[in-house]
Design an enzyme around this catalytic site. Structure first.
Site, PDB file in Angstrom:
ATOM      1  N   GLY A 191      42.795  37.614  28.583  1.00  0.00           N
ATOM      2  CA  GLY A 191      41.938  37.859  27.430  1.00  0.00           C
ATOM      3  C   GLY A 191      42.419  37.140  26.185  1.00  0.00           C
ATOM      4  CD  GLU A 210      53.419  37.593  25.959  1.00  0.00           C
ATOM      5  OE1 GLU A 210      54.123  38.459  26.514  1.00  0.00           O
ATOM      6  OE2 GLU A 210      52.166  37.612  26.003  1.00  0.00           O
ATOM      7  N   GLY A 263      49.862  37.917  32.659  1.00  0.00           N
ATOM      8  CA  GLY A 263      49.829  38.158  34.097  1.00  0.00           C
ATOM      9  C   GLY A 263      49.622  36.925  34.935  1.00  0.00           C
ATOM     10  CB  ALA A 301      48.397  36.908  44.158  1.00  0.00           C
ATOM     11  CB  VAL A 342      52.397  43.893  18.059  1.00  0.00           C
ATOM     12  CG1 VAL A 342      51.609  44.647  16.985  1.00  0.00           C
ATOM     13  CG2 VAL A 342      52.146  42.392  17.929  1.00  0.00           C
ATOM     14  CG  HIS A 400      44.793  44.325  40.182  1.00  0.00           C
ATOM     15  ND1 HIS A 400      44.584  44.255  41.542  1.00  0.00           N
ATOM     16  CD2 HIS A 400      45.344  43.147  39.819  1.00  0.00           C
ATOM     17  CE1 HIS A 400      44.995  43.075  41.988  1.00  0.00           C
ATOM     18  NE2 HIS A 400      45.454  42.381  40.962  1.00  0.00           N
ATOM     19  N   GLY A 426      42.125  43.700  30.019  1.00  0.00           N
ATOM     20  CA  GLY A 426      41.759  44.629  31.070  1.00  0.00           C
ATOM     21  C   GLY A 426      41.471  46.034  30.587  1.00  0.00           C
TER      22      GLY A 426
END
Length: 545
Positions: free
Chosen positions: A16, A35, A86, A91, A227, A469, A502
């Site tokens: 995202g 990050e 991720g 994978a 953050v 997930h 997500g």
């Protein structure tokens, strides 16, 4: 002269955040990414996952790797860390969900999602370099096809769509994806260590596409910055405070101001930050629906392992996920592999015990299996060449189950906890996964002549499923009574703050969600105005109206 240090701060650099950074830079915004993880060049990744400092994420212990592991009462979570999020340890598997996902009642009434997202899925596939069908065949692919046949679902077997540059193995070529604007790429060598971090340079991580192009357009990426606060400013915009990842106390804190903030820290990081900011009053109008509809993709991680390495089987050769099949309309099975030497995750594997029974019966089944066949169980359980002896079965469902997350005080800190949520209880085991694992084990024995057995996981023994997930909890909705973000991914009550990862996904997709997160982010960014132009998105209603 702008009143803010940045136009937009993006928190997180996964599927995202990377989309948001590139598309907003293209629209003329000054963008800074924070990050929490470190930046990796290809040769910085661990050679195997036994190199804990480069593989695991545990800053307090000096480990700044790509693999996060989080624990809640109802699930154990595997997630990513580092610049690229991720994509560094996933994978490379990029499926589009079936119709059930788009028709979930949580969001079906907002838009015809399958139709609306189709052009954004197409963009995501192009940007992520999707190869629609994994092009190689080895013993694992034959075993998976055979297991599907034995289960009576051969017609559902397919090769996985993967984001990998195959090219000539080990040979570096100029950028093959973006007309020379992207980095040079090296052809996949089928080493199997996609989820440890691709040292070859064949994996289409976000550092090879979205982030590489974003930095060319002036986006600043600050790694190893966690953050700790996003606070609404009385005069407008936000103050974003960071500290150096792994630092103790308040040392090394810095604050910048931004007109807008995009929160894309992954479901765990995004929920954690939103919960804390709501509790402290830094973002006081976050809806009370925060934490609801947290999803695990209804997952299980089981598998099968042989007692020894089958001759010439090459189970560890290939990319991480290569095939899949459906055992029923809602249950999707994929094979997963690690490369030779990457045996650490074998520590999670154990005897496959019955599900849906009390703990003492599960422990009894485990002990009974060991006592009846101690030598066989030792051979199955040893970590020696584990990745070369077995096949992990990643099982996902589009079933409607969820958790509700909230904060609780523990050891003087506010931490996330879970309770069962809307829909059916989040499953602690999946009978479909057990059937698939047994079929895969039988096919290993049949195809290789080497005895094999189905395997489960230690968390599953104790009633805690594993998921790679973790989704939802700040879901897309048509009102703050039903979710946290509006149809344009703006937080209800704080429209200058967007959730684009997500955490906004409203339902279990039943497949790997990376392509969907990317497509949703592309759609969200397509509605942002160009810098200095009127906002085409409708204004949110004032709180309480």
């Amino acid at each position: 002269m702008s009143a803010f240090d940045e136009d937009v701060v993006v928190i997180g650099s996964g599927f995202g955040g990377s989309v948001a950074a590139l598309r907003l830079a293209e629209k003329g915004y000054r963008v800074r990414i924070y990050e929490a993880g470190r930046r990796f060049e290809d040769t910085d990744f661990a050679t195997t996952n036994w190199n804990l400092r480069r593989y695991l994420w545990a800053p307090a212990l000096g480990c700044f790797g790509v693999q996060r592991i989080h624990r809640l009462p109802h699930v154990m979570i595997l997630a990513g860390a580092g610049v690229g999020g991720g994509s560094l340890n996933y994978a490379n598997t990029l499926y589009q969900p079936g119709a059930a996902f788009f028709e979930d009642p949580q969001w079906a009434g907002i838009a015809p999602w399958q139709q609306e997202l189709e052009p954004h899925y197409a963009t995501a596939r192009r940007m992520l370099g999707v190869v629609e069908h994994y092009p190689h065949t080895g013993p694992v692919e034959r075993i998976m096809a055979g297991a599907a046949e034995d289960l009576g679902v051969a017609d559902t077997f397919r090769r996985a769509p993967v984001g990998v540059y195959f090219g000539k193995p080990g040979e570096t070529a100029p950028d093959p994806f973006f007309g020379g604007e992207g980095p040079a790429r090296t052809g996949c060598t089928l080493c199997g260590n996609c989820m440890v971090g691709c040292r070859v340079g064949a994996k289409n991580t976000l550092m090879k596409n979205y982030l590489a192009l974003a930095e060319r357009r002036g986006v600043v990426v600050e790694a190893l910055r966690t953050v700790v606060e996003v606070r609404e400013r009385p005069a407008g915009g936000f103050a974003v405070t960071t500290r150096r990842s792994g630092a103790w106390g308040r040392r090394g804190r810095r604050t910048v101001t931004a007109e807008r903030v995009v929160l894309a820290a992954g479901t765990w990081g995004t929920q954690q930050l939103l919960h804390r900011m709501k509790a402290t009053g830094a973002l006081p109008r976050i809806p009370d629906t925060l934490g609801q509809l947290t999803r695990t993709n209804s997952e299980a991680l089981d598998g099968a392992v042989a007692t020894r390495v089958p001759e010439s089987a090459e189970f560890a050769r290939g990319v991480a996920i290569t095939t899949s099949f459906h055992v029923d309309d809602r249950t999707h099975i994929e094979n997963v592999r690690y490369g030779p030497g990457s045996n650490l995750m074998g520590m999670l594997a154990t005897v496959l015990v019955p599900g849906g029974v009390p703990l003492h019966r599960r422990l009894g089944a485990l002990c009974g299996a060991v006592l009846r066949h101690p030598i066989r169980q030792f051979r199955l359980g040893t970590l020696r060449r584990w990745s070369e002896r077995g096949i992990i079965a990643l099982v996902m469902q589009n079933a409607d189950n969820s958790l509700t997350l909230s904060l609780r005080r523990r050891f003087g800190r506010d931490v996330l906890t879970s309770a069962q949520g809307h829909g059916a209880p989040n499953p602690s085991h999946l009978p479909e996964a057990h059937r698939a694992a047994a079929a895969i084990a039988a096919r290993i024995t049949r195809e290789t002549g080497t005895p094999a057995a189905a395997r489960g996981s230690w968390p599953e023994v104790f009633g805690i499923p594993l998921t790679a997930h973790f989704l939802g909890g700040a879901v897309l909705s048509d009102s703050p009574d039903r979710g946290v973000v509006d149809p344009y991914h703006r937080v209800w009550g704080h429209p200058g703050l967007s959730v684009v990862d997500g955490a906004a996904v409203p339902a279990n997709p039943g497949v790997n969600p990376s392509l969907t997160i990317t497509a949703l982010a592309e759609r969200a960014m397509s509605y942002w105005p160009r810098q200095g132009e009127p906002d085409p998105r409708p204004a949110q209603a004032a709180p309480g109206r």
